[in-house]
Write a protein that holds these residues in place. Sequence first.
Motif, short mmCIF file in Angstrom:
data_model
loop_
_atom_site.label_atom_id
_atom_site.label_comp_id
_atom_site.label_asym_id
_atom_site.label_seq_id
_atom_site.Cartn_x
_atom_site.Cartn_y
_atom_site.Cartn_z
N GLY A 1 0.91 -1.31 -0.01
CA GLY A 1 0.22 -0.02 -0.05
C GLY A 1 1.00 1.05 0.01
O GLY A 1 2.17 1.19 0.01
N PRO A 2 0.35 2.40 0.29
CA PRO A 2 0.87 3.65 0.06
C PRO A 2 2.05 4.07 1.21
O PRO A 2 1.71 3.76 2.40
N LYS A 3 2.93 4.39 1.14
CA LYS A 3 4.05 5.12 2.00
C LYS A 3 3.74 6.43 2.33
O LYS A 3 2.85 7.22 1.58
N GLU A 4 3.93 6.86 3.37
CA GLU A 4 3.58 8.42 4.00
C GLU A 4 4.72 9.24 4.38
O GLU A 4 5.70 8.68 5.30
N TYR A 5 4.75 10.21 3.79
CA TYR A 5 5.83 11.20 3.96
C TYR A 5 5.24 12.40 4.61
O TYR A 5 4.44 13.05 4.02
N SER A 6 5.82 13.09 5.59
CA SER A 6 5.25 14.17 6.13
C SER A 6 6.03 15.23 7.03
O SER A 6 7.05 14.60 7.47
N VAL A 7 5.90 16.35 6.89
CA VAL A 7 6.60 17.40 7.59
C VAL A 7 5.50 18.25 8.35
O VAL A 7 4.44 18.75 7.97
N SER A 8 5.96 18.98 9.37
CA SER A 8 4.97 19.71 10.22
C SER A 8 5.78 20.76 11.08
O SER A 8 7.14 20.79 11.28
N ALA A 9 5.09 22.01 11.30
CA ALA A 9 5.65 23.10 11.92
C ALA A 9 4.74 23.79 12.89
O ALA A 9 3.55 23.72 12.32
N GLY A 10 5.00 24.37 14.01
CA GLY A 10 3.85 24.93 14.77
C GLY A 10 4.45 25.86 15.91
O GLY A 10 5.53 26.03 15.94
N PHE A 11 3.66 26.16 16.67
CA PHE A 11 3.69 27.22 17.71
C PHE A 11 2.97 26.76 18.98
O PHE A 11 1.77 26.38 18.80
N GLY A 12 3.44 27.01 20.16
CA GLY A 12 2.86 26.89 21.15
C GLY A 12 2.61 28.27 21.91
O GLY A 12 3.65 28.88 22.30
N ILE A 13 1.59 29.00 21.84
CA ILE A 13 1.45 30.55 22.06
C ILE A 13 0.76 30.55 23.62
O ILE A 13 -0.46 30.11 23.66
N PRO A 14 1.40 31.28 24.42
CA PRO A 14 0.98 31.31 25.84
C PRO A 14 -0.36 32.35 25.85
O PRO A 14 -0.44 33.38 25.35
N ILE A 15 -1.31 31.85 26.71
CA ILE A 15 -2.22 33.01 27.15
C ILE A 15 -2.16 33.56 28.14
O ILE A 15 -2.05 32.94 29.26
N ILE A 16 -2.11 34.87 27.99
CA ILE A 16 -1.98 35.82 29.13
C ILE A 16 -3.06 36.59 29.46
O ILE A 16 -3.35 37.53 28.89
N ASN A 17 -3.55 36.30 30.45
CA ASN A 17 -4.83 37.29 31.17
C ASN A 17 -4.98 37.42 32.40
O ASN A 17 -3.84 37.09 33.17
N SER A 18 -5.73 38.20 33.07
CA SER A 18 -5.74 38.54 34.53
C SER A 18 -6.01 37.41 35.41
O SER A 18 -5.77 37.25 36.34
N ILE A 19 -6.85 36.21 34.54
CA ILE A 19 -7.37 34.98 35.10
C ILE A 19 -6.55 34.13 35.25
O ILE A 19 -6.05 33.19 36.17
N ASN A 20 -5.71 33.88 34.10
CA ASN A 20 -4.93 32.59 33.77
C ASN A 20 -3.69 33.00 33.05
O ASN A 20 -3.86 33.70 31.98
N ASN A 21 -2.42 32.64 33.31
CA ASN A 21 -1.23 32.91 32.28
C ASN A 21 -0.54 31.51 32.32
O ASN A 21 0.50 31.53 31.93
N ARG A 22 -1.18 30.27 32.10
CA ARG A 22 -0.51 29.27 31.91
C ARG A 22 -1.20 28.01 30.98
O ARG A 22 -0.66 27.38 30.62
N SER A 23 -2.19 28.64 30.51
CA SER A 23 -3.05 27.95 29.34
C SER A 23 -2.08 28.28 27.85
O SER A 23 -1.34 29.17 27.96
N ILE A 24 -2.14 27.46 27.00
CA ILE A 24 -1.49 27.41 25.66
C ILE A 24 -2.42 27.15 24.63
O ILE A 24 -3.01 26.41 24.58
N LEU A 25 -2.24 28.06 23.52
CA LEU A 25 -2.78 27.77 22.37
C LEU A 25 -1.78 27.16 21.28
O LEU A 25 -0.69 27.64 20.95
N GLN B 1 0.83 21.17 8.61
CA GLN B 1 1.31 19.79 8.42
C GLN B 1 1.04 19.54 7.08
O GLN B 1 0.18 19.58 6.28
N PHE B 2 2.21 18.98 6.21
CA PHE B 2 2.11 18.52 4.86
C PHE B 2 2.27 17.08 4.75
O PHE B 2 3.26 16.47 5.46
N VAL B 3 1.18 16.20 4.11
CA VAL B 3 1.52 14.66 4.22
C VAL B 3 1.34 14.48 2.56
O VAL B 3 0.39 14.65 2.15
N ARG B 4 2.34 13.51 2.16
CA ARG B 4 2.24 12.90 0.93
C ARG B 4 2.10 11.51 1.04
O ARG B 4 2.91 10.73 1.79
N THR B 5 1.10 10.84 0.54
CA THR B 5 0.77 9.58 0.50
C THR B 5 0.73 8.80 -0.81
O THR B 5 -0.01 9.50 -1.76
#
Length: 436
Positions: free
Chosen positions: A373-397, A402-406
Amino acid sequence: MKKIAVAALFAVMTMSGYAQSGTNSPYSQYGLGVLSEQSNGFNRGMNGLALGFREHNQVNYLNPASYSAIDSLSFIFDMGVSGQITNFKEGNTKVNANNADFEYAVGGFRVARHVGMAFGIVPFTNIGYNYASTNNLVTSSAPTSSAATTYTNTLSGDGGVHEVFLGAGWQPLKGFSFGANIGYIWGSLNRSVVTSYSDAYVKSLARYYTADVRSVHFNVGVQYTQHLNKNDEMTLGLTYSLGNKMTGDAVMQDISTDSQSSQSDTTSYSIGDAYRIPHMFGVGIMYNHANQLKVGADYSFQKWSGILYPTYISSNGQRDYVLRDGVYQNRHKFTLGGEYCYGEYDRRFLRRVKYRLGVSYATPYYKINGQDGPKEYSVSAGFGIPIINSINNRSILNISGQFVRTEATGMIKENTFRINIGLTFNERWFAKWKVE
């Protein structure tokens, strides 16, 4: 603590009614469907790298030993969605398709010193396709002046398998942790092949393949961290998932319909407990420099070879639905990736952002007409963006692309661009209030 555990389990059961993950790939008609990446927000930017990672503010359910690293006083809840555009190419024909899905929901918290727990619902496999082809057929059965008849094969399928799990991780010795997940796997596998003819005197044919499957799933993991010096350390991670039968009958209905009278002849076949999940092994290593740069590599092996698959056989007028060997083959996957963050608690916002990158290569777990069957090649890049407000400064977006070739020789080529969005809520739940 009991109230929190009950609330967490209730959340999982509620989400199970809404969780869906999908695909548009015609390759999902084979085996159990397209295998899920089994990753969540923080490691999707690293293409699923996880086995050696120990995150204090993320739930890494791919290695349950990592739960022991979860912060005290924290309750973490992570959920994600994805959207994708896929280009299918066969010869000179190109087709685009897109879909968006709710992917996963997981949570975790510390229950005692060096002991963490996690729960969640995640996809295991996905089925989703619908396509048709029309060809010419020469027949002498039709009392017409022309013997040219066209027939159309329409193939469609939907469904997939999901898993809900509960796990725990413990660090009994400095640098050494182990953990386990126990899960319940369930889902439906629905596929059909319908052949219709332009000649009204030729009977239409249809085959419907269905199965409702379920199973208990158990996997364990260990991690060992060796400090190299003041700023550097290496973590080795190992995982194992037990293979076992999935209960539920595989049913095939063979239906022949007379277009003139609309009368149908139906033959049904059934095989009990026809599907299995394989034994799975994984090993990963992660290098951590000053908690700023983390790079690692994972290798996973799934032992599909030797597992039988329900197959329809028609030869010399004999038709049957039997379990057949030689359909599955062992699957290997290699992943490299990393994450960089200048300072998780730095006052400057951009220095708190996590930058991620990953690549992977995977072999198929099934054969198509005797060919790999098909082989799979993939590459990805991303960010973990901190959520900072008066209530919470530890959450993350967590946002990643991702690009996938099958692809497989002589078969359909798929190019998929996928956007993943995950939101990790990190709440301070267990602190004792003080009255002054």
